[in-house]
Motif scaffolding. Structure first.
Motif, PDB file in Angstrom:
ATOM      1  N   UNK A 211       0.822  -1.213   0.000  1.00 12.77           N
ATOM      2  CA  UNK A 211       0.000   0.000   0.000  1.00 12.77           C
ATOM      3  C   UNK A 211       0.854   1.262   0.000  1.00 12.77           C
ATOM      4  N   UNK A 212       2.069   1.152   0.543  1.00 15.64           N
ATOM      5  CA  UNK A 212       2.956   2.298   0.584  1.00 15.64           C
ATOM      6  C   UNK A 212       3.992   2.297  -0.523  1.00 15.64           C
ATOM      7  N   UNK A 213       3.881   1.363  -1.445  1.00 10.38           N
ATOM      8  CA  UNK A 213       4.894   1.247  -2.492  1.00 10.38           C
ATOM      9  C   UNK A 213       4.317   0.805  -3.817  1.00 10.38           C
ATOM     10  N   UNK A 214       5.160   0.183  -4.620  1.00  9.38           N
ATOM     11  CA  UNK A 214       4.807  -0.252  -5.971  1.00  9.38           C
ATOM     12  C   UNK A 214       4.792  -1.775  -6.022  1.00  9.38           C
ATOM     13  N   UNK A 215       3.744  -2.326  -6.592  1.00 12.58           N
ATOM     14  CA  UNK A 215       3.596  -3.779  -6.727  1.00 12.58           C
ATOM     15  C   UNK A 215       3.737  -4.147  -8.198  1.00 12.58           C
ATOM     16  N   UNK A 216       4.683  -5.029  -8.485  1.00 14.89           N
ATOM     17  CA  UNK A 216       4.866  -5.508  -9.849  1.00 14.89           C
ATOM     18  C   UNK A 216       4.197  -6.868 -10.003  1.00 14.89           C
ATOM     19  N   UNK A 217       3.626  -7.112 -11.174  1.00 18.30           N
ATOM     20  CA  UNK A 217       3.013  -8.412 -11.443  1.00 18.30           C
ATOM     21  C   UNK A 217       3.806  -9.222 -12.459  1.00 18.30           C
ATOM     22  N   UNK A 218       4.916  -8.639 -12.960  1.00 21.52           N
ATOM     23  CA  UNK A 218       5.735  -9.370 -13.928  1.00 21.52           C
ATOM     24  C   UNK A 218       7.217  -9.329 -13.525  1.00 21.52           C
ATOM     25  N   UNK A 219       7.474  -9.724 -12.282  1.00 18.00           N
ATOM     26  CA  UNK A 219       8.858  -9.868 -11.826  1.00 18.00           C
ATOM     27  C   UNK A 219       9.254 -11.340 -11.935  1.00 18.00           C
ATOM     28  N   UNK A 220      10.475 -11.582 -12.426  1.00 17.50           N
ATOM     29  CA  UNK A 220      10.949 -12.954 -12.610  1.00 17.50           C
ATOM     30  C   UNK A 220      12.249 -13.212 -11.845  1.00 17.50           C
ATOM     31  N   UNK A 221      12.278 -14.335 -11.140  1.00 20.88           N
ATOM     32  CA  UNK A 221      13.507 -14.766 -10.483  1.00 20.88           C
ATOM     33  C   UNK A 221      14.482 -15.281 -11.533  1.00 20.88           C
ATOM     34  N   UNK A 222      15.741 -15.451 -11.128  1.00 22.47           N
ATOM     35  CA  UNK A 222      16.763 -15.904 -12.062  1.00 22.47           C
ATOM     36  C   UNK A 222      16.728 -17.390 -12.316  1.00 22.47           C
ATOM     37  N   UNK A 223      16.005 -18.135 -11.482  1.00 18.40           N
ATOM     38  CA  UNK A 223      15.927 -19.593 -11.603  1.00 18.40           C
ATOM     39  C   UNK A 223      14.746 -20.080 -10.770  1.00 18.40           C
ATOM     40  N   UNK A 224      14.280 -21.310 -11.020  1.00 20.20           N
ATOM     41  CA  UNK A 224      13.148 -21.830 -10.252  1.00 20.20           C
ATOM     42  C   UNK A 224      13.576 -22.531  -8.962  1.00 20.20           C
ATOM     43  N   UNK A 225      14.799 -22.287  -8.512  1.00 16.28           N
ATOM     44  CA  UNK A 225      15.296 -22.906  -7.289  1.00 16.28           C
ATOM     45  C   UNK A 225      16.360 -22.008  -6.668  1.00 16.28           C
ATOM     46  N   UNK A 226      16.629 -22.235  -5.378  1.00 20.19           N
ATOM     47  CA  UNK A 226      17.289 -21.233  -4.538  1.00 20.19           C
ATOM     48  C   UNK A 226      18.693 -20.813  -4.945  1.00 20.19           C
ATOM     49  N   UNK A 227      19.658 -21.716  -5.003  1.00 25.28           N
ATOM     50  CA  UNK A 227      21.049 -21.306  -5.169  1.00 25.28           C
ATOM     51  C   UNK A 227      21.277 -20.460  -6.421  1.00 25.28           C
ATOM     52  N   UNK A 228      20.846 -20.900  -7.602  1.00 28.18           N
ATOM     53  CA  UNK A 228      21.053 -20.051  -8.784  1.00 28.18           C
ATOM     54  C   UNK A 228      20.259 -18.754  -8.751  1.00 28.18           C
ATOM     55  N   UNK A 229      19.061 -18.776  -8.156  1.00 27.10           N
ATOM     56  CA  UNK A 229      18.280 -17.534  -8.121  1.00 27.10           C
ATOM     57  C   UNK A 229      18.969 -16.503  -7.230  1.00 27.10           C
ATOM     58  N   UNK A 230      19.587 -16.960  -6.151  1.00 33.12           N
ATOM     59  CA  UNK A 230      20.311 -16.057  -5.253  1.00 33.12           C
ATOM     60  C   UNK A 230      21.570 -15.514  -5.921  1.00 33.12           C
ATOM     61  N   UNK A 231      22.255 -16.374  -6.665  1.00 35.94           N
ATOM     62  CA  UNK A 231      23.457 -15.936  -7.372  1.00 35.94           C
ATOM     63  C   UNK A 231      23.126 -14.869  -8.409  1.00 35.94           C
ATOM     64  N   UNK A 232      21.959 -14.954  -9.026  1.00 37.52           N
ATOM     65  CA  UNK A 232      21.583 -13.967 -10.037  1.00 37.52           C
ATOM     66  C   UNK A 232      21.382 -12.592  -9.415  1.00 37.52           C
ATOM     67  N   UNK A 233      20.863 -12.540  -8.195  1.00 37.59           N
ATOM     68  CA  UNK A 233      20.671 -11.263  -7.509  1.00 37.59           C
ATOM     69  C   UNK A 233      22.016 -10.683  -7.083  1.00 37.59           C
ATOM     70  N   UNK A 234      22.867 -11.521  -6.489  1.00 36.87           N
ATOM     71  CA  UNK A 234      24.146 -11.042  -5.981  1.00 36.87           C
ATOM     72  C   UNK A 234      25.049 -10.537  -7.102  1.00 36.87           C
TER      73      UNK A 234
END
Length: 461
Positions: free
Chosen positions: A66-89
């Motif tokens: 309510x105090x910010x912006x909500x996106x409906x088309x955000x995509x993670x870097x992978x469908x599982x934890x380790x690679x998705x975290x590496x993509x952010x870092x």
């Protein structure tokens, strides 16, 4: 004459003091923002009230929306934890650093054709911010090296973090939550249901001690990942997920998780830091179990799947006075690799000229100017039949995927099992247009194969 000069001097002094608050406010407005990236573990698109969730009310996460912006088309870097975290870092495709699935034992990693830990030579958003004068902290799950029989993973400092408190799946696990050599234990001084509170407390304490210095913080809880152990439980049954009625346990964990997000927001306000803090709330990958797809918010797929339910995540961003409040952006695509260049631009952090990431600067979109992402998004999950036999049934996707504008193509590396969807008109991926849209299928398959072939490969046994 002397009296006149005295009066003028007094007037000047009064005017000077009257201007000090405005100067202070201007200085505060110009100071670099704090940044907190909340990366929830295994949270599905349909878990949150603001995204239509029906499990339990999530008033505090909804308050952030309510105090910010909500996106409906955000995509993670992978469908599982380790690679998705590496993509952010790193702001790069995780496959470029030989991340393809979750990190486990050395044998598992070799079977999965991936590395044992993220090399410290990889770029790091924390390092970039630290070099720009930020205090940097990582509080929560890491899962990019360390744990099980991988004992030589680099420590947090090598990735640019000043302080840390992390789980078993890290190079330097916190003793309070790792009494035994496993993900959690009844012997932990901080119990399973109290871990998010622990990480929130660490975050607020870090910011309090570094008040006056901008902070960049990864707040990466391991909720709402199984095993679900809500406060009401008195003993762990040993089953995984926790018990046959896991939905009740999940609801208890989600309810407490929302409470802790509220504590974070209230804590920032109490510290006087809420107005100049960018808070991002998202998830590393899709939910599992999905309870008949309900946790995936109507999308097909789950964690471990390249269908939307595995990679399209909730994403909320707040920065009072800068990012529009109470808005939803249904048009703009955002990828996990975009966070590094985007946050750097918002914070005025200089990215080294030697850095060549895969993300785009999407700061204009976050500041209220919706736009299409002018670059394809690519994913992989499943390099062989040894380590990638999940999920089962209809949620099992082909091993590669690309999204280009309104189109999304999935297929295996050899070109088989091609599926083409107009993801704007058919977000649930129900109608495969591969046969009727041959030109688009051929164009995207060529790009997907070229991308796949450009990635380094580690061979299995």
């Amino acid at each position: 004459m002397r009296r006149t000069r005295l009066v003028r001097s007094l007037v000047c002094i009064v005017l000077l003091f009257s201007l000090l608050p405005a100067v202070a406010q201007r200085k505060a407005a110009q100071s670099p923002p704090n940044i907190i990236v909340i990366l929830t573990d295994d949270m599905g698109y349909g878990d949150i009230g603001a995204y239509g969730g029906r499990f339990v009310p999530t008033p505090n996460i909804d308050r952030l929306a309510a105090g910010g912006l909500k996106l409906t088309q955000y995509y993670s870097g992978a469908p599982i934890c380790s690679p998705s975290r590496a993509s952010i870092l790193t702001g790069m495709q995780p496959g470029k650093w030989n991340f393809t699935t979750f990190l486990d034992t050395r044998k598992h990693n070799k079977d999965a054709e991936q590395i044992d830990y993220l090399t410290p030579e990889a770029p790091s958003i924390a390092r970039f911010f630290k070099n720009a004068g930020y205090a940097t902290g990582h509080f929560g799950k890491w899962h990019m090296g360390g744990g099980r029989d991988v004992t030589n993973a680099p420590g947090f400092a090598q990735y640019g973090f000043d302080e840390h408190a992390s789980t078993y799946e890290s190079p330097e696990p916190d003793p309070a939550i790792t009494a035994t050599n496993w993900i959690w234990s009844e012997k932990d001084s901080i119990k399973r249901w109290g871990r998010t509170q622990y990480f929130v407390d660490k975050t607020l304490d870090f910011m309090k001690r570094h008040k006056g210095q901008p902070c960049f913080i990864n707040l990466w809880p391991d909720d709402v990942h199984t095993p679900w152990v809500p406060k009401v439980e008195t003993e762990y049954t040993g089953k995984f997920p926790m018990n046959p009625q896991e939905e009740a346990a999940f609801k208890g964990v989600l309810k407490e998780y929302d409470v802790q997000i509220g504590r974070l927001l209230d804590g920032l306000k109490a510290l006087g830091l809420a107005e100049n803090t960018i808070v991002i709330f998202t998830s590393d990958n899709g939910a599992l179990p999905t309870f008949g797809g309900a946790r995936s918010g109507g999308f097909r797929g789950s964690k471990l799947s390249l269908y939307e339910g595995g990679i399209r995540m909730p994403f909320i961003v707040s920065w009072p006075g800068h990012i529009p409040a109470g808005k939803a952006d249904d048009r703009s695509e955002l990828h996990a690799t975009d966070l590094l260049p985007t946050l750097s631009k918002l914070a005025g952090v200089r990215i080294p000229e030697s850095y060549h990431g895969d993300g785009l600067d999407r700061s204009g979109m976050l500041l209220g100017k919706p736009s299409f992402r002018k670059k394809e998004m690519f994913w992989e999950y499943g390099r062989n039949d040894i380590a990638y036999n999940y999920p089962k049934g209809n949620d099992r996707s082909p091993r590669l995927a690309v999204r280009s504008g309104e189109w999304k193509l999935l297929m295996d590396a050899d070109g088989s099992k091609a599926e083409l969807y107009n993801i704007v008109k058919d977000p649930a991926e129900t109608t495969n247009l591969q046969a009727t849209e041959a030109k688009i299928t051929k164009e995207l398959s060529g790009k997907l194969v070229a991308w796949w072939q450009s990635l380094p490969k580690l061979n299995a046994h």
